[in-house]
Design a protein around this motif. Structure first.
Motif, PDB file in Angstrom:
ATOM      1  N   ARG A   1      38.816  32.582  23.724  1.00 16.20           N
ATOM      2  CA  ARG A   1      39.830  31.912  22.887  1.00 16.20           C
ATOM      3  C   ARG A   1      40.936  32.900  22.516  1.00 16.20           C
ATOM      4  N   ILE A   2      40.527  34.123  22.153  1.00 14.68           N
ATOM      5  CA  ILE A   2      41.498  35.179  21.800  1.00 14.68           C
ATOM      6  C   ILE A   2      42.423  35.439  22.991  1.00 14.68           C
ATOM      7  N   LEU A   3      41.823  35.550  24.174  1.00 13.54           N
ATOM      8  CA  LEU A   3      42.618  35.864  25.376  1.00 13.54           C
ATOM      9  C   LEU A   3      43.547  34.716  25.744  1.00 13.54           C
ATOM     10  N   SER A   4      43.097  33.494  25.514  1.00  5.23           N
ATOM     11  CA  SER A   4      43.948  32.329  25.808  1.00  5.23           C
ATOM     12  C   SER A   4      45.154  32.305  24.867  1.00  5.23           C
ATOM     13  N   ASP A   5      44.922  32.537  23.580  1.00  4.68           N
ATOM     14  CA  ASP A   5      46.031  32.570  22.608  1.00  4.68           C
ATOM     15  C   ASP A   5      46.961  33.756  22.900  1.00  4.68           C
ATOM     16  N   PHE A   6      46.344  34.889  23.261  1.00  5.18           N
ATOM     17  CA  PHE A   6      47.138  36.099  23.550  1.00  5.18           C
ATOM     18  C   PHE A   6      48.055  35.849  24.747  1.00  5.18           C
ATOM     19  N   CYS A   7      47.506  35.168  25.746  1.00  5.17           N
ATOM     20  CA  CYS A   7      48.277  34.897  26.962  1.00  5.17           C
ATOM     21  C   CYS A   7      49.463  33.970  26.674  1.00  5.17           C
ATOM     22  N   LYS A   8      49.257  33.012  25.782  1.00  8.44           N
ATOM     23  CA  LYS A   8      50.357  32.100  25.413  1.00  8.44           C
ATOM     24  C   LYS A   8      51.481  32.890  24.743  1.00  8.44           C
ATOM     25  N   ALA A   9      51.088  33.890  23.941  1.00  8.98           N
ATOM     26  CA  ALA A   9      52.096  34.680  23.208  1.00  8.98           C
ATOM     27  C   ALA A   9      52.711  35.774  24.090  1.00  8.98           C
ATOM     28  N   ASN A  10      52.021  36.079  25.198  1.00 10.19           N
ATOM     29  CA  ASN A  10      52.511  37.148  26.095  1.00 10.19           C
ATOM     30  C   ASN A  10      52.509  36.623  27.531  1.00 10.19           C
ATOM     31  N   PRO A  11      53.467  35.741  27.876  1.00 10.78           N
ATOM     32  CA  PRO A  11      53.442  35.047  29.176  1.00 10.78           C
ATOM     33  C   PRO A  11      53.569  35.978  30.387  1.00 10.78           C
ATOM     34  N   ASP A  12      53.923  37.244  30.133  1.00 12.68           N
ATOM     35  CA  ASP A  12      54.019  38.168  31.282  1.00 12.68           C
ATOM     36  C   ASP A  12      52.682  38.855  31.555  1.00 12.68           C
ATOM     37  N   PHE A  13      51.640  38.476  30.785  1.00 15.48           N
ATOM     38  CA  PHE A  13      50.308  39.042  31.048  1.00 15.48           C
ATOM     39  C   PHE A  13      49.558  38.167  32.048  1.00 15.48           C
ATOM     40  N   ASN A  14      48.738  38.825  32.880  1.00 13.28           N
ATOM     41  CA  ASN A  14      47.898  38.098  33.851  1.00 13.28           C
ATOM     42  C   ASN A  14      46.445  38.324  33.468  1.00 13.28           C
ATOM     43  N   ILE A  15      45.759  37.246  33.076  1.00 16.01           N
ATOM     44  CA  ILE A  15      44.377  37.395  32.603  1.00 16.01           C
ATOM     45  C   ILE A  15      43.456  36.451  33.383  1.00 16.01           C
ATOM     46  N   ALA A  16      42.309  36.986  33.818  1.00 10.47           N
ATOM     47  CA  ALA A  16      41.313  36.158  34.515  1.00 10.47           C
ATOM     48  C   ALA A  16      40.014  36.182  33.714  1.00 10.47           C
ATOM     49  N   LEU A  17      39.484  35.003  33.413  1.00  8.76           N
ATOM     50  CA  LEU A  17      38.173  34.891  32.758  1.00  8.76           C
ATOM     51  C   LEU A  17      37.165  34.573  33.865  1.00  8.76           C
ATOM     52  N   LEU A  18      36.210  35.464  34.084  1.00 14.97           N
ATOM     53  CA  LEU A  18      35.194  35.218  35.116  1.00 14.97           C
ATOM     54  C   LEU A  18      33.891  34.809  34.432  1.00 14.97           C
ATOM     55  N   ARG A  19      33.464  33.593  34.666  1.00 17.83           N
ATOM     56  CA  ARG A  19      32.255  33.066  34.021  1.00 17.83           C
ATOM     57  C   ARG A  19      31.079  33.233  34.980  1.00 17.83           C
ATOM     58  N   TYR A  20      30.247  34.266  34.668  1.00 16.67           N
ATOM     59  CA  TYR A  20      29.100  34.561  35.527  1.00 16.67           C
ATOM     60  C   TYR A  20      27.986  33.559  35.260  1.00 16.67           C
ATOM     61  N   PHE A  21      27.293  33.175  36.298  1.00 14.81           N
ATOM     62  CA  PHE A  21      26.084  32.392  36.100  1.00 14.81           C
ATOM     63  C   PHE A  21      24.926  33.380  35.942  1.00 14.81           C
ATOM     64  N   ASN A  22      23.960  33.447  36.818  1.00 13.62           N
ATOM     65  CA  ASN A  22      22.855  34.383  36.562  1.00 13.62           C
ATOM     66  C   ASN A  22      22.848  35.551  37.541  1.00 13.62           C
ATOM     67  N   PRO A  23      23.416  36.681  37.138  1.00  9.77           N
ATOM     68  CA  PRO A  23      23.452  37.836  38.044  1.00  9.77           C
ATOM     69  C   PRO A  23      22.046  38.400  38.246  1.00  9.77           C
ATOM     70  N   ILE A  24      21.666  38.642  39.510  1.00 11.37           N
ATOM     71  CA  ILE A  24      20.359  39.252  39.798  1.00 11.37           C
ATOM     72  C   ILE A  24      20.523  40.192  40.990  1.00 11.37           C
ATOM     73  N   GLY A  25      19.512  41.018  41.234  1.00 14.15           N
ATOM     74  CA  GLY A  25      19.533  41.861  42.422  1.00 14.15           C
ATOM     75  C   GLY A  25      19.969  43.276  42.119  1.00 14.15           C
ATOM     76  N   ALA A  26      20.307  44.001  43.159  1.00 13.40           N
ATOM     77  CA  ALA A  26      20.652  45.427  43.036  1.00 13.40           C
ATOM     78  C   ALA A  26      21.364  45.873  44.311  1.00 13.40           C
ATOM     79  N   HIS A  27      21.971  47.046  44.257  1.00 14.58           N
ATOM     80  CA  HIS A  27      22.584  47.611  45.455  1.00 14.58           C
ATOM     81  C   HIS A  27      21.483  47.867  46.492  1.00 14.58           C
ATOM     82  N   ALA A  28      21.759  47.553  47.748  1.00 17.99           N
ATOM     83  CA  ALA A  28      20.718  47.632  48.796  1.00 17.99           C
ATOM     84  C   ALA A  28      20.110  49.036  48.910  1.00 17.99           C
ATOM     85  N   SER A  29      20.852  50.038  48.475  1.00 15.10           N
ATOM     86  CA  SER A  29      20.354  51.431  48.568  1.00 15.10           C
ATOM     87  C   SER A  29      19.222  51.688  47.569  1.00 15.10           C
TER      88      SER A  29
END
Ligand code: WQD
Length: 337
Positions: free
Chosen positions: A158-186
């Motif tokens: 919500r903060i980022l959405s309001d901030f973006c409205k007030a600062n239209p030259d900002f580029n913001i991406a909200l990434l909504r993760y589901f269930n991260p699992i696993g590890a690097h193959a190494s």
């Protein structure tokens, strides 16, 4: 590009740093080491032959954070840092809100002060609460979150959405993760939570390396095919790659964008245990216990938007994630030390 990665020594942060380096970016890591270990930096160097610049600091220490912006021309920020244990957050609401919100506000003020206009925020599917239908789409309304951790994610969105409205030259991406699992193959990087794991996969891997006697399956009487809850499990390396692909789009695309990062496929707890045995040859000892309060029967993503707009699609299977998680835990039976 120079990418400031907050929480860059954490589970998802460290895997993303590796993918950033392999994509030719220069990550600069800040981390307070509350939920991570300095050894992870050595592992990153071992994997990438690059030792990223690292600052141990709490983002709420705004003057120290400002010095990082003074020392490096930052092109974009990926903000992972935050307290993230669902169960713990219920008993420590003030700590969760002041840390997660305070660190984000401090970071935003420093970005404005230094003209850094590109931000990716590590959000969570938990902000949907109980979705009106499945699969979950980005334009669904925010739901009722059931713990301070999830509520802090919704508040920051919500903060980022309001901030973006007030600062239209900002580029913001909200990434909504589901269930991260696993590890690097190494096996050099993986999920290494403090204390008793809240999440399914680290609990499973600690059982099979003998740190815990058995897994408790939280209920098998849900309205699902096998009675256990269904989730959208995404391999952490696929998740990391999603951040690199979002970065490319972000710098071309003014305003605020939201993407689900999942597989679009639901998997039940029993199916995870079957996949674990198939991927590793190891059977997971378990007992069925009572339901965990707050658990929803089914949650999985509609991932069309990330595919259409980013060309992003998770490719690794739950079985591969089980194999990689087990490999990491075998190499680090007591976690990263
Ligand atoms: C998955 C399934 C449990 C542990 C949480 C957060 C979410 C995100 C991912 C950060 C459920 C079952 C689990 C165990 C079990 N985190 N389970 N025995 O609850 O879907 O999501 O982690 O962004 O925000 O809410 O993940 O791994 O805790 O549980 O039976 O010992 O495994 O009941 O069905 P969850 P989880």
């Amino acid at each position: 590009m120079n990418i400031l990665v907050t929480g860059g020594l954490g589970f998802i942060g460290s895997h993303t740093v590796v993918e950033l380096v392999s994509a030719g970016h220069t990550p600069i890591i800040v981390d307070d080491l509350v939920n991570s270990k300095l050894e992870v930096l050595n592992r990153i160097e071992k994997l990438t032959h690059v030792r990223p610049v690292f600052y141990e600091l709490d983002l709420c220490e705004e003057e120290k954070l400002d010095m990082v912006f003074q020392a490096h021309p930052i092109d974009a920020v990926i903000h992972f840092a935050g307290l993230k244990a669902v169960g713990e957050s219920v008993g420590k609401p003030l700590e969760y809100y002041s840390n997660n919100l305070g660190s984000t506000l401090s970071l935003l003020r420093r970005m404005v002060a230094h003209g850094v206009k590109n931000l990716i925020f590590s959000s969570s599917a938990t902000v949907y609460g109980t979705p009106p239908s499945l699969p979950i789409k980005e334009d669904f309304p925010l739901g009722e979150t059931t713990n301070p951790y999830g509520t802090s994610k919704a508040m920051i969105e919500r903060i980022l959405s309001d901030f973006c409205k007030a600062n239209p030259d900002f580029n913001i991406a909200l990434l909504r993760y589901f269930n991260p699992i696993g590890a690097h193959a190494s096996g050099e990087l993986g999920e290494d939570p403090n204390g008793i794991p809240n999440n399914l996969m680290p609990y499973v891997t600690q059982v099979v390396v003998g740190r815990r006697p058995y897994l408790t399956v939280f209920g098998d009487d849900y309205d699902t095919p096998d009675g256990t809850c269904i989730r959208d499990y995404i391999h952490v390396v696929d998740l990391a790659i999603g951040h690199v692909m979002t970065l490319k789009k972000l710098v071309q695309n003014p305003g605020l964008v939201i993407y689900n990062l999942g597989t679009g496929k639901g998997t039940s707890v029993f199916e995870v245990l079957e996949a674990f045995e198939k991927g590793t040859g190891v059977k997971v000892p378990y007992k069925v216990g009572p339901r965990r309060p707050g658990d929803l029967p089914r949650l999985y993503a509609n991932c069309d938007k990330a595919f259409e707009e980013l060309g992003y699609k998770a490719t690794r299977t739950v079985e591969e994630a089980c194999r990689d998680a087990y490999n990491f835990q075998k190499k680090n039976p007591n976690g990263i030390e």
